[in-house]
Structure formats: C-alpha cells, structure tokens
Scaffold this motif. Structure first.
Motif, PDB file in Angstrom:
ATOM      1  N   ASP A  95       0.847  -1.198   0.000  1.00 27.74           N
ATOM      2  CA  ASP A  95       0.000   0.000   0.000  1.00 27.74           C
ATOM      3  C   ASP A  95       0.880   1.245   0.000  1.00 27.74           C
ATOM      4  O   ASP A  95       0.722   2.154   0.826  1.00 27.74           O
ATOM      5  CB  ASP A  95      -0.918  -0.020   1.226  1.00 27.74           C
ATOM      6  CG  ASP A  95      -2.165   0.817   1.013  1.00 27.74           C
ATOM      7  OD1 ASP A  95      -2.326   1.366  -0.094  1.00 27.74           O
ATOM      8  OD2 ASP A  95      -2.966   0.929   1.954  1.00 27.74           O
ATOM      9  N   THR A  98      -0.673   4.850  -0.074  1.00 28.09           N
ATOM     10  CA  THR A  98      -1.224   5.307   1.208  1.00 28.09           C
ATOM     11  C   THR A  98      -0.122   5.719   2.162  1.00 28.09           C
ATOM     12  O   THR A  98      -0.233   6.733   2.860  1.00 28.09           O
ATOM     13  CB  THR A  98      -2.077   4.201   1.840  1.00 28.09           C
ATOM     14  OG1 THR A  98      -3.148   3.861   0.952  1.00 28.09           O
ATOM     15  CG2 THR A  98      -2.659   4.662   3.163  1.00 28.09           C
ATOM     16  N   ASP A 247      -3.215   1.602  13.275  1.00 30.54           N
ATOM     17  CA  ASP A 247      -4.041   1.245  12.122  1.00 30.54           C
ATOM     18  C   ASP A 247      -3.174   1.212  10.861  1.00 30.54           C
ATOM     19  O   ASP A 247      -2.484   2.185  10.547  1.00 30.54           O
ATOM     20  CB  ASP A 247      -5.160   2.273  11.950  1.00 30.54           C
ATOM     21  CG  ASP A 247      -6.167   1.875  10.886  1.00 30.54           C
ATOM     22  OD1 ASP A 247      -5.933   0.876  10.175  1.00 30.54           O
ATOM     23  OD2 ASP A 247      -7.194   2.566  10.760  1.00 30.54           O
ATOM     24  N   ASN A 249      -3.908   1.622   7.881  1.00 29.76           N
ATOM     25  CA  ASN A 249      -4.271   2.698   6.955  1.00 29.76           C
ATOM     26  C   ASN A 249      -3.629   4.038   7.319  1.00 29.76           C
ATOM     27  O   ASN A 249      -3.682   4.985   6.525  1.00 29.76           O
ATOM     28  CB  ASN A 249      -5.789   2.873   6.913  1.00 29.76           C
ATOM     29  CG  ASN A 249      -6.485   1.674   6.303  1.00 29.76           C
ATOM     30  OD1 ASN A 249      -5.987   1.059   5.364  1.00 29.76           O
ATOM     31  ND2 ASN A 249      -7.649   1.322   6.850  1.00 29.76           N
TER      32      ASN A 249
END
Length: 305
Positions: A95, A98, A247, A249
C-alpha cells in the motif's frame, strides 16, 4: 623650536626601499606548496563524499537485483540483469501510495506549524523585552537536551486521554512545537538591524505587523533551513508513528517498509530497497531545490550584526 630636517630625496629613497622589501616568507597562490595543499584538500573531500554516498549507491543498485543477489558472497555490485520490475511490484504488492500520502501529510503540516510557531516565538525572544525573558529562553532551549524517551510514556498517556492516539493528529501535536526552531530563528533575527523595527513602530506598525511584514521576508534563508530540517526529520521519523499509529491505513513509509521484514531469511530485500529508494526521492528533490537557502541560513544563524 629646533628639529632634525631630512632632505626630500632621502625620504623618497626610504619609501622606495620599503615598497621594494619582499613580504615575510608568505607562500603565493601559485606556489607548488599551495597547489599541493589544495589538491590534498580536494582529495580528502572526494574520499569523504564517496564514503557517504557508497551506502546510498549500493541501495539503489540492490533495488535492481533479484532478492538472492543482494547479499551474495562475494559481493556483486552490478547485477547480471537489471530487474526494473521491482519498482512495479512495490506498488502492486504493498500500500505504498497510502504510506506516502500519510507521510507527506505529516511532513507538510508539521513543517508549516514548526516554521509558524518557531518564527513567531523567536521574534518574542529576540525583539520584545519582558521580565525573565533570558531565563525563560534558556529553560526552553534546555529541553533540547532532554531525550524524548524520558517523557515518552507520560506523553502517550496524555494523547490517549485527549482521544487523539491512533490518529495522524497525534504526530502533528507532538512535533508542531520545537525548541530548535525557536533557537535557529532567534539567532537569525538578531542579525537583522533593530533600526528597522524601531522605524516600523514609529510608523504605527504593531509587533505582529513587524514580524509578518519585515522579519519574515528578511529571514527566508533561516526559514528555508528550518523547513528543510523539519521536513526531513518528520519524513524519516519511525519511533513516533510506531507508538501512535496502530491502524495500517495510517502507516507512514517507514512503518510500511518495516512490514516487509518478517525475519532475516524470509525478506525480499530487493523489493525493500526499491521502496527505500522511492522514499528518498522527495527528500533529495527538496534538498536540491533549497540547498542554497539551507546553507546560507545555517551559515548566518550564528552571526550577530
């Protein structure tokens, strides 16, 4: 009143003799000794630069190898086949977008707040006289010597009580204020003549107006230095995000790339080095763009006019 009269011809002769006297054994710019010293100095600088750049060059080259070639014995600097696909896989198997977005957000916001608060507080310490100013400045600057690990736990408890733990704002609050920025800007402000501020006050300009319209425009080198140092420090920060950002994310580039390392023998180091190379690119671009102001700001922040 009597005195010794010296003929004009003798005075002129003495002046010619003084002018023709060679200086005391000073090596000229073109002497072999001077040239040899300059060559030796350049050689030392080149060797030091190569020593600093070697790990970076090895990282970039390793990002184009296969995973087995990275730590091959004996060491191979250049792979037989350049694996450019590593830079494609790092985007598809992770990711990365992100991580970069979160890191960029933190770096930009923290840098802006550091420059704003640091320059504003520095103006108060440099230009406004109030009781206990010098003692307060010394105490504030003394916090630089206190390691973060000594108050890390109370700070984490405070962030948890404020309900900002596990958010990007926890990192922003931790790093938005810094004593180093105040010290750097104060030293630079003191090189600006006080007469400019006095003239502005006579014209009716407030202290806020003097800071915004006079001090900030004249402090571009110091502001650029502070911004660059803060941006690099925030971008490379690992311990802060590791503690507060649980987290996935919210992970930064450093936390995300750390997730590639499960153990010593089960890690795709070629892919990891590709991600590390990508993470260095924004820092390199910003430094190349602002290096002139960065060097000028650091060189003049310790001078007083």
């Amino acid at each position: 009143m009597t005195g010794l009269m010296v003929p004009v011809e003798d005075v002129r002769g003495l002046r010619k003799l003084a002018d023709s006297t060679p200086p005391k054994h000073r090596p000229r710019a073109g002497t072999p000794l001077r040239r040899a010293g300059r060559v030796a100095g350049y050689a030392v600088l080149i060797i030091a630069a190569l020593g600093l750049f070697t790990p970076f060059i090895w990282m970039v080259i390793s990002s184009l190898k296969t995973s087995n070639e990275v730590f091959s014995v004996p060491v191979t600097w250049f792979p037989e086949i350049f694996v450019w696909n590593n830079y494609v896989e790092i985007w598809t198997k992770s990711d990365m977008l992100t991580w970069i977005r979160n890191t960029m957000f933190l770096s930009v916001v923290v840098t802006f707040l550091q420059v704003l608060t640091g320059s504003f507080a520095a103006y108060g310490f440099a230009r406004i006289r109030f009781p206990g100013r010098d003692a307060l400045f010394l105490v504030y600057i003394g916090t630089i010597a206190v390691p973060w690990q000594s108050y890390m736990i109370p700070q984490f408890i405070l962030m948890s009580e404020l309900k900002v733990s596990n958010t990007l704002w926890s990192i922003v609050l931790l790093q938005a204020f810094g004593a180093f920025g105040v010290f750097l800007m104060k030293q630079y402000y003191e090189t600006i003549p006080e007469e400019l501020s006095e003239a502005a006050r006579l014209d009716g300009l407030s202290e806020y107006g003097i800071w915004r319209r006079i001090m900030l425009p004249l402090s571009v080198p110091a502001l650029a230095s502070l911004a660059l140092l803060t941006f690099v420090n925030t971008w490379n920060d690992y311990l802060g995000p590791l503690i507060y950002l649980r987290d996935p994310n919210l992970w930064t580039v450093q936390l995300g790339l750390k997730s590639f390392v499960s153990n010593l023998f089960d890690t795709n180091y070629a892919l990891l080095f590709a991600g590390l190379t990508i993470s260095v690119i924004p820092i390199a671009i910003i430094f190349l763009v602002g290096q002139k102001y960065f060097v000028e700001g650091l060189a003049t922040s310790g001078m007083k006019g």
